[in-house]
Design a protein around this motif. Structure first.
Motif, PDB file in Angstrom:
ATOM      1  N   PRO A 103       0.840  -1.203   0.000  1.00  0.00           N
ATOM      2  CA  PRO A 103       0.000   0.000   0.000  1.00  0.00           C
ATOM      3  C   PRO A 103       0.873   1.249   0.000  1.00  0.00           C
ATOM      4  N   SER A 104       0.319   2.348  -0.489  1.00  0.00           N
ATOM      5  CA  SER A 104       1.057   3.609  -0.467  1.00  0.00           C
ATOM      6  C   SER A 104       0.185   4.698   0.149  1.00  0.00           C
ATOM      7  N   ARG A 105       0.842   5.782   0.472  1.00  0.00           N
ATOM      8  CA  ARG A 105       0.161   6.922   1.074  1.00  0.00           C
ATOM      9  C   ARG A 105       0.666   8.191   0.391  1.00  0.00           C
ATOM     10  N   GLU A 106      -0.248   9.094   0.087  1.00  0.00           N
ATOM     11  CA  GLU A 106       0.173  10.361  -0.504  1.00  0.00           C
ATOM     12  C   GLU A 106       1.128  11.075   0.440  1.00  0.00           C
ATOM     13  N   GLY A 107       2.143  11.736  -0.114  1.00  0.00           N
ATOM     14  CA  GLY A 107       3.127  12.438   0.697  1.00  0.00           C
ATOM     15  C   GLY A 107       4.304  11.566   1.093  1.00  0.00           C
ATOM     16  N   CYS A 108       4.302  10.314   0.628  1.00  0.00           N
ATOM     17  CA  CYS A 108       5.396   9.390   0.925  1.00  0.00           C
ATOM     18  C   CYS A 108       5.998   8.912  -0.400  1.00  0.00           C
ATOM     19  N   SER A 109       7.263   8.496  -0.360  1.00  0.00           N
ATOM     20  CA  SER A 109       7.878   7.871  -1.526  1.00  0.00           C
ATOM     21  C   SER A 109       8.423   6.514  -1.090  1.00  0.00           C
ATOM     22  N   TYR A 110       8.506   5.597  -2.042  1.00  0.00           N
ATOM     23  CA  TYR A 110       8.825   4.202  -1.758  1.00  0.00           C
ATOM     24  C   TYR A 110       9.921   3.714  -2.693  1.00  0.00           C
ATOM     25  N   GLN A 111      10.946   3.069  -2.119  1.00  0.00           N
ATOM     26  CA  GLN A 111      12.027   2.495  -2.914  1.00  0.00           C
ATOM     27  C   GLN A 111      12.197   1.033  -2.523  1.00  0.00           C
ATOM     28  N   VAL A 112      11.966   0.130  -3.469  1.00  0.00           N
ATOM     29  CA  VAL A 112      12.206  -1.295  -3.234  1.00  0.00           C
ATOM     30  C   VAL A 112      13.701  -1.525  -3.325  1.00  0.00           C
ATOM     31  N   GLN A 113      14.219  -2.330  -2.403  1.00  0.00           N
ATOM     32  CA  GLN A 113      15.641  -2.687  -2.404  1.00  0.00           C
ATOM     33  C   GLN A 113      15.766  -4.197  -2.238  1.00  0.00           C
ATOM     34  N   SER A 114      16.876  -4.737  -2.733  1.00  0.00           N
ATOM     35  CA  SER A 114      17.140  -6.165  -2.582  1.00  0.00           C
ATOM     36  C   SER A 114      18.567  -6.385  -2.104  1.00  0.00           C
ATOM     37  N   ALA A 115      18.768  -7.536  -1.479  1.00  0.00           N
ATOM     38  CA  ALA A 115      20.096  -7.966  -1.029  1.00  0.00           C
ATOM     39  C   ALA A 115      20.174  -9.476  -1.212  1.00  0.00           C
ATOM     40  N   GLU A 116      21.362  -9.978  -1.506  1.00  0.00           N
ATOM     41  CA  GLU A 116      21.541 -11.424  -1.677  1.00  0.00           C
ATOM     42  C   GLU A 116      21.709 -12.147  -0.358  1.00  0.00           C
ATOM     43  N   ALA A 117      22.101 -11.424   0.696  1.00  0.00           N
ATOM     44  CA  ALA A 117      22.289 -12.029   2.014  1.00  0.00           C
ATOM     45  C   ALA A 117      21.995 -10.972   3.080  1.00  0.00           C
ATOM     46  N   LEU A 118      21.670 -11.436   4.268  1.00  0.00           N
ATOM     47  CA  LEU A 118      21.370 -10.505   5.360  1.00  0.00           C
ATOM     48  C   LEU A 118      22.511 -10.379   6.357  1.00  0.00           C
ATOM     49  N   ALA A 119      23.658 -11.004   6.038  1.00  0.00           N
ATOM     50  CA  ALA A 119      24.829 -10.898   6.922  1.00  0.00           C
ATOM     51  C   ALA A 119      25.334  -9.456   6.922  1.00  0.00           C
ATOM     52  N   GLU A 120      25.798  -9.023   8.081  1.00  0.00           N
ATOM     53  CA  GLU A 120      26.327  -7.650   8.204  1.00  0.00           C
ATOM     54  C   GLU A 120      27.685  -7.555   7.522  1.00  0.00           C
ATOM     55  N   PRO A 121      27.995  -6.520   6.816  1.00  0.00           N
ATOM     56  CA  PRO A 121      27.065  -5.437   6.475  1.00  0.00           C
ATOM     57  C   PRO A 121      26.191  -5.848   5.298  1.00  0.00           C
ATOM     58  N   THR A 122      24.886  -5.626   5.420  1.00  0.00           N
ATOM     59  CA  THR A 122      23.953  -5.968   4.350  1.00  0.00           C
ATOM     60  C   THR A 122      24.080  -4.934   3.238  1.00  0.00           C
ATOM     61  N   LEU A 123      24.264  -5.414   2.022  1.00  0.00           N
ATOM     62  CA  LEU A 123      24.434  -4.526   0.873  1.00  0.00           C
ATOM     63  C   LEU A 123      23.126  -4.452   0.096  1.00  0.00           C
TER      64      LEU A 123
END
Length: 85
Positions: free
Chosen positions: A26-46
């Motif tokens: 869902p979205s809301r007016e006045g907000c912006s949304y950026q989808v991001q992906s990572a191949e692993a969740l190990a720190e540091p997550t890229l």
């Protein structure tokens, strides 16, 4: 005077369409949304941006992501858009 909208992180759902994964939230007016992906969740997550920054409209946003043989984790980064009144 600058007003803010109180953007919060959306609930993310997904389904497969052919060879692609469709992420919907869902979205809301006045907000912006950026989808991001990572191949692993190990720190540091890229985290890498997927697609373009999406403006909130009050309607659901869907982003199509090609599925590959590589594991992927997804998140949606939400930002407030300052409203100058």
């Amino acid at each position: 005077f600058v007003a803010t909208t109180g953007c919060v992180g959306p609930a993310l759902s997904f389904h497969r369409v052919g060879p692609d994964l469709v992420l919907t939230f869902p979205s809301r007016e006045g907000c912006s949304y950026q989808v991001q992906s990572a191949e692993a969740l190990a720190e540091p997550t890229l985290w890498q941006s997927v697609g373009e920054l999406q403006p909130g409209t009050g309607e659901p946003i869907s982003v199509e992501v090609p599925m590959t043989s590589v594991n992927a984790f997804y998140q949606v980064v939400v930002s407030e858009v300052a409203l100058n009144l």
